[in-house]
Design a protein around this motif. Structure first.
Motif, PDB file in Angstrom:
ATOM      1  N   LEU A   1       0.810  -1.216   0.000  1.00 31.34           N
ATOM      2  CA  LEU A   1       0.000   0.000   0.000  1.00 31.34           C
ATOM      3  C   LEU A   1       0.845   1.268   0.000  1.00 31.34           C
ATOM      4  O   LEU A   1       0.450   2.280  -0.573  1.00 31.34           O
ATOM      5  N   ASP A   2       2.028   1.249   0.656  1.00 28.27           N
ATOM      6  CA  ASP A   2       2.815   2.472   0.719  1.00 28.27           C
ATOM      7  C   ASP A   2       4.230   2.130   1.159  1.00 28.27           C
ATOM      8  O   ASP A   2       4.464   1.106   1.825  1.00 28.27           O
ATOM      9  N   GLU A   3       5.175   2.994   0.780  1.00 22.90           N
ATOM     10  CA  GLU A   3       6.579   2.865   1.188  1.00 22.90           C
ATOM     11  C   GLU A   3       7.066   4.208   1.691  1.00 22.90           C
ATOM     12  O   GLU A   3       6.718   5.250   1.139  1.00 22.90           O
ATOM     13  N   ARG A   4       7.880   4.183   2.732  1.00 21.61           N
ATOM     14  CA  ARG A   4       8.473   5.411   3.267  1.00 21.61           C
ATOM     15  C   ARG A   4       9.943   5.148   3.595  1.00 21.61           C
ATOM     16  O   ARG A   4      10.310   4.038   3.978  1.00 21.61           O
ATOM     17  N   SER A   5      10.761   6.187   3.472  1.00 25.81           N
ATOM     18  CA  SER A   5      12.172   6.096   3.842  1.00 25.81           C
ATOM     19  C   SER A   5      12.416   7.061   4.994  1.00 25.81           C
ATOM     20  O   SER A   5      12.343   8.276   4.828  1.00 25.81           O
ATOM     21  N   TYR A   6      12.705   6.508   6.199  1.00 23.54           N
ATOM     22  CA  TYR A   6      12.919   7.310   7.376  1.00 23.54           C
ATOM     23  C   TYR A   6      14.357   7.159   7.844  1.00 23.54           C
ATOM     24  O   TYR A   6      15.043   6.197   7.528  1.00 23.54           O
ATOM     25  N   GLY A   7      14.814   8.096   8.626  1.00 21.76           N
ATOM     26  CA  GLY A   7      16.188   8.076   9.148  1.00 21.76           C
ATOM     27  C   GLY A   7      16.841   9.382   8.813  1.00 21.76           C
ATOM     28  O   GLY A   7      16.423  10.439   9.292  1.00 21.76           O
ATOM     29  N   SER A   8      17.849   9.357   7.979  1.00 22.58           N
ATOM     30  CA  SER A   8      18.631  10.534   7.637  1.00 22.58           C
ATOM     31  C   SER A   8      17.741  11.583   6.954  1.00 22.58           C
ATOM     32  O   SER A   8      17.013  11.284   6.013  1.00 22.58           O
ATOM     33  N   GLY A   9      17.802  12.820   7.506  1.00 22.62           N
ATOM     34  CA  GLY A   9      17.098  13.933   6.863  1.00 22.62           C
ATOM     35  C   GLY A   9      15.708  14.179   7.393  1.00 22.62           C
ATOM     36  O   GLY A   9      15.060  15.142   6.982  1.00 22.62           O
TER      37      GLY A   9
END
Length: 867
Positions: free
Chosen positions: A138-146
């Motif tokens: 359903l969805d993708e997210r990139s978390y961490g840096s920034g």
């Protein structure tokens, strides 16, 4: 529901990078939405370190990705959540967000790819080795840096997923959260997340039903078979909304069936047919709107446009009320049948009728097309009655009105009640003016009617009312069993006691200090005592006698207005409604008014006296110890004159018919010691500007030797008191002063000062106003030898003005008589030279004196006189 959706975002959310997308927030304010979070039915956290161990319904945060514990053991986690969608079934979805936030992160410098999947439902056997099958990313997210780390917000719009689930007939939705497969084993990407929620904003769209023609009253119709409708037509639909606080509105749409491009919409059920030809077939429908969502359009209905009204005027007849002639027939309360006849005009299906009494127009259907209809009217009063009727066709079009007049005979009886109270025997008397009356009937508050024989048009009966309140009594007169007429009246029943008094009543003149009494009679049964208050005083009690009555003796100790309030109390302690009355007690002493303001020694002082004693024959007075003087009548006006300063006593009595005098009234009349002042100008008491005025001071202070005075804040001056106690001084009144004051007091030889008198004087203006046709400045006006007119006027001292005296330059003095009726007095003048000139003018008065000289320059022009 008139509410507004607000996105309440924390500072942390506001700081998210552009890679974080918040989905599902309504773009505009909502008015009727429902808000909440869907319930979890099952959830599970799986751990690769315990691949076969199920963890159903765990508490606390969940791990996605990998992380090592304190012992160095690596855990790799995923989480699955099954939500119940039942409460969203049938609603419009405005926002549906699956959301959670980071709690802890092993390494914020490492980007973590997070995925949200739709999966199979969670079961009790869900483990790492037996996970729910992943069905849809359903969805993708990139978390961490920034981005914010830890604490990033993960929000996913799942409206499409829920709508698809409903489409498949599913009642739940399961979402899985994990780190992407290639990064899942990297401990730098591991993080814990807070327990998620699935929040929503939704709304039930309104529905419509019951579409039909309201006027004319017909159904929905089909394209093949449908009703007709005219200019007065109205449609009808019922709108419902599953959200109870919503207030949906209806929108109607209509169009010619062969021209759907001419579709119109209206919020009114009265559809405008202007522009549609006769015979046009109209299709129409309706839908509801609750300000957030519009529901589906209802079924399509049809009607044919027919705006042609019937031409036939119906006939009206009535056997009971056939004529408008006096004295009439029937009577109030006697029903009559009125027949409306269409005379065979088959276009007519019914009639509209109106009693012309301000009520609504009513409708009745004919027994057949072109036939008749009957209505029953029961007159409520005698006299002229009116009725108007119009024929109506199937489309609801109304033909011309016709009026019918009839006369209702004055046949209603009269009912007279003597209401004694509650539980006591009251009395009704029934009267009829009709000689054929044989019986009466009456009914109280809809109870069965009681019949009484009539004797000489009269009947009487006893009535016992059981409670307080307003009773509706319907009385009827009969000739045999034939109803002659009826009347309905309202009767007020109270249990308040009755108050009577031979002395204290609104139409009596009780006198202060003279005794009287009140009698209290019961307005209910078992009265044992009364509570009463007179003149707003403290409540007191008096015991009732065996007949429930009590007599209160009372003597008024003052005059004025009084009220008495009385309640009865029965043996059980129940207090009745209050009874009350008002009355006025006459004063023994007369009323005296003394008009002494500003009075001095020797001035007449007016006195007005009035006695309210009913047997007053004269007014007697004595002033300052002088003789008694009698003035006949209940009132008197006289004057007294003070002979000395200080206090003098005025004593006044009312003389009664038996020759006795009332108690006296004493009024102290104070005359201060200030000198009396009078003024004298050229023409009376008023001063005149630029003329002297004289003031005469008369001493009121005993032993006064000197007068001390100032004029209009000028220097203080003194003059001796003359042998006669008087002195006259003079004052030159300056120009422009129209009012000034003289302040004067007297002094004795030892310097004792009297009171001060401030005396005001009006100064009148003797001046002259001039109108000139010649201006003051060059180049002037007119010319030598060209005649003109001066206008002389004055606004003050006109009553003593006799003439205007004037001249130009060094010319001869001329006179013109003052015209009191003209706006200005005209003086003709022909200049003898051009250029600058001067007018000199004065008024002359009745004493021969003249006003100050007024000088007015004027300029004559160079115009040449015609010859």
């Amino acid at each position: 529901m008139h509410r507004t959706v607000r996105a309440l975002l924390s500072a942390a959310v506001a700081a998210l990078s552009t890679t974080t997308v918040l989905i599902g927030v309504s773009a505009g304010p909502a008015h009727a939405e429902n808000y909440g979070s869907l319930p979890l039915t099952a959830w599970a956290y799986t751990d690769k370190a315990q691949p076969s161990t199920p963890k159903p319904a765990p508490q606390g945060d969940f791990l996605i990705g990998s992380s090592k514990d304190a012992g160095g053991l690596q855990h790799t986690g995923r989480a699955y959540f099954t939500f119940d969608l039942t409460e969203l079934k049938g609603q419009v979805l405005h926002r549906l967000t699956f959301y959670t936030t980071e709690r802890t992160v092993d390494d914020c410098s490492q980007v973590a790819p997070i995925e949200v999947w739709r999966t199979r439902p969670v079961t009790s056997t869900t483990t790492w080795r037996n996970p729910p099958k992943e069905l849809e990313l359903l969805d993708e997210r990139s978390y961490g840096s920034g981005v914010i780390c830890p604490g990033a917000y993960l929000g996913v719009d799942v409206i499409p997923a829920v709508q698809a689930a409903f489409g498949r007939g599913e009642k739940t939705l399961t979402l899985g959260v994990r780190i992407r497969a290639g990064s899942e084993g990297d401990v730098r990407t591991g993080r814990t997340m807070s327990p998620p929620r699935l929040s929503y904003a939704s709304n039930h769209a309104p529905r419509v039903s019951g579409l039909k023609l309201k006027y004319p009253d017909a159904g929905c119709g089909t394209l093949e078979k449908h009703p007709s409708a005219g200019s007065w037509m109205q449609v009808q639909a019922t709108v419902t909304d599953a959200d109870p606080a919503d207030h949906p509105q209806i929108t109607y749409a209509y169009w010619p069936v062969d021209h759907p491009d001419q579709r119109r919409e209206s919020s009114s059920p009265s559809l405008g047919l202007t522009g549609f030809d006769e015979g046009t077939v109209i299709a129409w429908t309706a839908r509801g709107d609750d300000h957030d969502d519009a529901g589906a359009w209802g079924r399509t209905c049809y009607f044919t446009v027919d705006t042609t009204a019937p031409a036939t005027t119906p006939t009206i007849s009535s056997k009971q009320y056939p004529s408008a002639d006096h004295p009439g027939t029937g009577g109030p309360g006697v029903p009559g049948t009125f027949v409306f006849d269409a005379g065979g005009d088959t276009e007519i299906v019914g009639f509209d009728w109106d009693e012309m009494d301000g009520g609504l127009v009513e409708r009745v259907t004919a027994n057949r097309r072109g036939g008749r209809a009957k209505v029953t009217i029961t007159p409520t009063r005698w006299g002229s009655g009116r009725l108007e009727v119009a024929a109506r066709d199937a489309a609801g079009n109304r033909g011309p009105w016709i009026q019918y007049r009839y006369q209702v005979r004055n046949s209603s009886p009269s009912a007279i009640f003597d209401v004694k109270g509650v539980g006591l025997t009251s009395h009704i008397t029934l009267l009829s003016r009709l000689p054929e009356t044989t019986a009466f009937g009456y009914a109280v508050d809809g109870a069965p009617e009681k019949r009484l024989p009539a004797v000489d048009g009269r009947a009487e009966d006893d009535v016992v009312f059981t409670s307080v309140g307003t009773r509706t009594v319907v009385s009827r007169a009969y000739a045999g069993n034939k109803l002659l007429g009826s009347e309905s009246i309202q009767v007020s029943v109270t249990d308040a006691p009755r108050i009577t008094s031979a002395e204290f009543d609104w139409n009596k003149d009780p006198v202060e200090g003279e005794p009287g009494s009140f009698t209290f009679a019961p307005g209910t049964t078992d009265v044992v005592f009364y509570l009463y208050s007179i003149g707003g005083g403290e409540e007191q009690s008096i015991t009732a006698g065996s007949d429930g009555r009590a007599v209160l003796n009372w003597t008024p100790d003052r005059s004025g207005s009084f009220s008495i309030t009385v309640n009865s109390v029965d043996g059980s302690g129940r207090r009745s409604q209050p009874a009350g009355t008002s009355f006025t007690v006459v004063a023994l002493r007369p009323d005296v008014s003394v008009y002494s303001q500003g009075a001095r020694i020797g001035d007449p002082i007016g006195v007005s006296v009035w006695s309210y004693l009913p047997d007053t024959v004269a007014i007697v007075h004595s002033f300052d110890g002088g003789p008694q003087i009698t003035s006949d009548g209940k009132s008197a006006y006289f004057e007294v004159v003070a002979a000395h300063a200080g206090d003098s006593v005025l004593t006044v009595w009312a003389k009664r018919a038996d020759g006795s005098l009332s108690p006296p009234v004493e009024e102290v009349v104070h005359i201060d010691t200030a000198p009396k002042v009078s003024s004298r100008g050229p023409f009376g008491e008023d001063a005149v500007m630029q003329r002297p005025v004289s003031f005469t001071f008369t001493a009121a202070q005993e032993g006064a030797t000197t007068f001390r005075y100032t004029v209009e804040n000028g220097p203080e001056q003194t003059v001796p008191v003359g042998a006669d106690g008087m002195t006259t001084v003079s004052y030159d009144v300056p120009d422009g002063t129209n009012w000034f004051t003289v302040v004067v007091s007297s002094l004795t030889a030892d310097g004792t000062a009297s009171d001060t008198n401030t005396f005001g004087v009006q100064a009148r203006d003797p001046g002259v106003e001039v109108y000139s046709p010649w201006p003051a400045e060059p180049p002037g006006q007119g010319g030598a030898g060209i005649a003109g007119q001066f206008g002389f006027s004055a606004w003050d001292l006109t009553e003593v003005t006799t003439k205007f005296v004037w001249r130009v330059n060094d010319g001869p003095e001329q006179e013109v008589a003052y015209d009191p009726w003209a706006w200005e007095t005209v003086a003709s003048y022909t200049p003898d030279r051009a250029g600058e000139n001067t007018l000199y003018v004065q008024r002359e008065f009745t004493d021969g004196s003249r006003s100050p000289l007024k000088t007015m320059p004027f300029t004559v022009g160079d115009e040449v006189a015609r010859r």
